[in-house]
Structures are given as structure tokens and as C-alpha cells.
Design an enzyme around this catalytic site. Structure first.
Site, PDB file in Angstrom:
ATOM      1  N   ASP A 133       3.190   6.206  -6.344  1.00 52.26           N
ATOM      2  CA  ASP A 133       3.147   6.403  -4.971  1.00 52.26           C
ATOM      3  C   ASP A 133       2.996   7.585  -4.306  1.00 52.26           C
ATOM      4  O   ASP A 133       2.095   7.935  -3.952  1.00 52.26           O
ATOM      5  CB  ASP A 133       3.940   5.309  -4.089  1.00 52.26           C
ATOM      6  CG  ASP A 133       4.134   4.055  -4.697  1.00 52.26           C
ATOM      7  OD1 ASP A 133       3.246   3.305  -5.363  1.00 52.26           O
ATOM      8  OD2 ASP A 133       5.331   3.307  -4.271  1.00 52.26           O
ATOM      9  N   LEU A 142       0.641  -1.202   0.144  1.00 55.43           N
ATOM     10  CA  LEU A 142      -0.031  -0.106  -0.020  1.00 55.43           C
ATOM     11  C   LEU A 142       1.021   1.280   0.043  1.00 55.43           C
ATOM     12  O   LEU A 142       0.369   2.380   0.285  1.00 55.43           O
ATOM     13  CB  LEU A 142      -0.978   0.001   1.095  1.00 55.43           C
ATOM     14  CG  LEU A 142      -1.924  -1.343   1.528  1.00 55.43           C
ATOM     15  CD1 LEU A 142      -2.794  -1.208   2.726  1.00 55.43           C
ATOM     16  CD2 LEU A 142      -2.733  -1.187   0.119  1.00 55.43           C
TER      17      LEU A 142
END
Ligand code: GLA
Length: 392
Positions: free
Chosen positions: A166, A119
Site C-alpha cells: 500500500d 483502497l
């Protein structure tokens, strides 16, 4: 709780609180390092950093998620990595110091809200540190500067040859929209949800398996992509640049079609992933703009399929979760998260089917992998805004 932990440790109240969210990328995976097109959301789980600027140049951090205390001096020359969570704060210092004179450190406490794995918790902490050290030193950064600095910290200091996916999702996202970013030009749009789009949530499904990205095949895949681009340019007698300046985005698809059979098939598969993901992102943006969540989800499944067969990442655990998602009512679509060498799968789901999804995926997955009974987790999350200061 974090505020109290800060007070217990430092004896005074913290002055600032930053929330830096985790991210998911439904379509546009493994292409940012080749200057591809990506999509993404930040969501309502992430890293909280409570801090105050130090009186001097020391950084002192502790974490409610990891052991030990991190201490260093922002004015001292950049230290070597010591393979500890403190490396991320040192990385932020390294990348900021390339541009600014840092005089003050920070004293802070940090906590992540979900397990590490897929994540982008590393990018989330880096963004938080960059924002905090900038605040302590009266440096004002644009969003793009924050992205660049956090990303250089990860690439140059931590050693992952990744792109800006990201950090961009973490910094630029807005809760009512999808981030669409061209990582070559750095142009982006937040595409708001279509008014007729059905409600959805994000399911985050942790396999229970964790592993560090630097020790995965992530960097090898990046080199293979560059090798594919190099081969194509060489076969067609075009000028070459050094390998580190060679990107698949600079090679037109027609050249791939002409040369795909000549090059080692391993390289051709990486390129096939890149070009097909480019088409999927374009289609996904149109699907999103017209509120077609079914099609958007289907493209995310196709993206995962290409990750498995062309990009060849994933693990038996992640593939098992993906197969379960494919046959699960209420799942619009989904794929491995992040680099797909560890951690988690993500899915866009119908919130009214949440419990049925949890029930079946948990039962069926643990039948196949009982060893993860203690570490397997499913969470349901909502898209959120990017990293920000939270009013105290
Ligand atoms: C990791 C990297 C990103 C991106 C994804 C795959 O999260 O940090 O830059 O390459 O993998 O899409």
C-alpha cells in the site's frame, strides 16, 4: 473548503497541503507480506491534509470525515492505541520517533475523498502524517524511508501484519505508468503505458459493507502462509527460522510441488495462491509492456479467482460484484481491492462504456443486496502520481 475549515478552527491560514492518494493493486494481491511481486497504481482520489507546523510539540488535528479532535504531544512517550482515527497520527509519531527526535507537532485538518474500505485509506493517512511531521521537524526522507516508516506505523502500532504494497503504491506511483515492485528486494520500476494501449480508467465499486482489517482474517492468513513455508522447509529437512522470519518467497516452487500433498490443505492453498500470483505478476508485466490490456485484465480476474479459492478471502458481496464484472462488456479485468475482506472491487475499464457499466452493475447488485442501496457506490478514477505537497 478545507482551507476555510482550517482558518475557522485555528484562526490562521495553513502553510502546507499534502495530497496522499489511494491505491489499487490489479495483480499481486496478498503476497507482499510473503515478499512477493506486486503491481499497483495510485489514483486521483485520496486524503488531503492541510497543516502548519506547531510552535511547540503539540499535534492537533480535526477531520472533515470523522468526528472529534485529536491532540497529543510528540515528545511524550508513545501512547497506547485508543481505537479512534487519532491512532494513525500516533502511529506515525511512534515510527518516526524510533529514528528521529521530534520537537514540533502539526496543526491540521484532514479529509478523505472516498468511503473507507479496500483502497488503503489507512496507509494514505499514515504517509501524509509522516510527510507532515517530517516537514515540521526539518527531516528529509527518501521515498523508501517514507514507505518504511509509514509501514512500521501500521504494522507495529496499529497491529496489521501487512507488507509494503500500500505504502509503496501511494508513494512511488506515477500517473503514466504501472508500479512493479519486488517486495523482497524493494526494487521497483514504473512501466510507462505502451503508446498503443487503449485508454482505460479505474472503476472503484464499493459493496456498501465495511469492516476493520485488524478484526478480519487478514492476520490469520499471514500466519497460514508462514505455516505453509515452515511445513515445506521442515518436510525437506532444511534449517528453520522463527515463524516471523519465515516467508514463502524463500521457499522454491519445486519444494512446494514436492510437499503440497503432505501438508494440511488449508496451508497448501495459501501457498498455491502465492506461487500462482508470482507467475501472474510476471505475465502481467509482459502484457503491460506490450500494451496488451486485454491480457492484463484477464490476469487480474485470475488473481481474484485465486483469492476466492486459494486464499479464501472475500465476502458474498464482493464475490457478487466480481461475478458481475466478469460478464460486463467494457471491463478488461479486476478483482477485490485491498485485503478483500471488506469494501470494494476494482476494475480496469473502457471509458466509453462507463455509463453502461454503472447502470448494469448497480441494478444487478442491488437486486441481490437491496440492504446496501444507501451505501453502494461506483466511482471512475484515473491513475495519478504518488503522495506530494501541493503548491498553495
Ligand atoms: C492490504 C494490506 C497490504 C496487502 C493487501 C493485499 O491492503 O495492507 O499490505 O497485503 O491487503 O494485497
Amino acid at each position: 473548503m478545507m482551507k476555510q475549515a482550517y482558518i475557522d478552527h485555528f484562526g490562521v491560514e495553513p502553510q502546507y497541503h499534502i495530497f496522499s492518494p489511494y491505491r489499487v493493486c490489479p495483480i499481486g494481491a496478498h503476497v507482499d507480506h510473503q515478499h512477493g511481486l506486486v503491481t499497483g497504481f495510485a489514483f486521483d482520489k485520496g486524503v488531503d491534509l492541510w497543516f502548519s507546523p506547531s510552535e511547540d510539540s503539540t499535534v492537533e488535528l480535526f477531520s472533515l470525515s470523522f468526528e472529534g479532535v485529536v491532540q497529543f504531544d510528540v515528545q511524550a512517550p508513545v501512547q497506547v492505541k485508543n481505537h479512534h482515527w487519532g491512532d494513525y497520527a500516533r502511529g506515525a509519531k511512534y515510527a518516526l520517533k524510533k529514528r528521529f527526535d521530534l520537537k514540533r507537532g502539526i496543526r491540521g485538518v484532514l479529509k478523505g475523498s472516498l468511503p473507507v474500505g479496500g483502497l488503503s485509506s489507512s496507509a494514505a493517512v499514515l504517509v501524509a502524517y509522516v510527510m507532515a511531521l517530517a516537514k515540521a521537524n526539518d527531516i528529509s526522507l527518501t521515498k523508501m524511508e517514507t514507505i518504511k516508516i509509514a509501514s512500521e506505523a501500521e504494522r507495529e502500532y496499529i497491529g496489521l501484519t501487512n507488507g509494503i504494497l500500500d505504502q509503496s503504491c501511494i508513494v512511488l506511483s506515477e500517473k503514466h505508468g504501472l508500479l512493479f515492485l519486488d517486495t523482497a528486494t524493494e526494487e521497483y520500476r514504473i512501466i510507462r503505458r505502451h503508446p498503443e494501449m487503449p485508454p482505460f480508467e479505474l472503476a472503484i465499486i464499493f459493496s456498501g459493507l465495511t469492516r476493520s482489517l485488524v478484526s478480519s482474517d487478514y492476520n490469520l492468513r499471514v500466519s497460514e502462509c508462514r505455516a505453509a513455508a515452515w511445513n515445506m522447509l521442515a518436510y525437506t529437512h532444511q534449517p528453520l527460522k522463527t515463524l516471523d522470519k519465515t516467508f514463502l518467497r524463500d521457499v522454491p516452487k519445486e519444494i512446494f510441488d514436492m510437499t503440497a500433498k503432505q501438508m494440511p490443505q488449508r496451508f497448501a492453498r495459501r501457498a498455491e495462491h502465492f506461487y500462482s500470483e508470482y507467475r501472474r505478476v510476471r505475465k502481467a508485466v509482459t502484457a503491460w509492456e506490450s500494451g496488451n490490456l486485454e491480457l492484463f485484465g484477464k490476469l487480474s480476474f485470475e488473481s481474484c479467482e485465486s483469492s476466492i479459492h486459494n486464499y479464501e478471502c472475500g465476502s458474498p458481496e464482493l464475490i457478487a460484484i466480481y461475478e458481475l464484472m466478469r460478464t460486463q462488456e467494457g471491463v478488461y479485468g479486476g478483482r477485490f481491492s485491498g485485503a478483500g475482506f471488506k469494501g470494494a472491487c476494482i476494475a480496469l475499464i473502457d471509458p466509453s462504456k462507463r455509463e453502461a457499466i454503472r447502470e448494469r452493475i448497480t441494478t444487478e447488485y442491488l437486486k441481490q443486496f437491496p440492504e446496501y442501496a444507501k451505501t453502494f457506490e461506483i466511482h471512475f478514477c484515473k491513475p495519478d502520481d504518488g503522495a506530494r505537497f501541493i503548491a498553495l
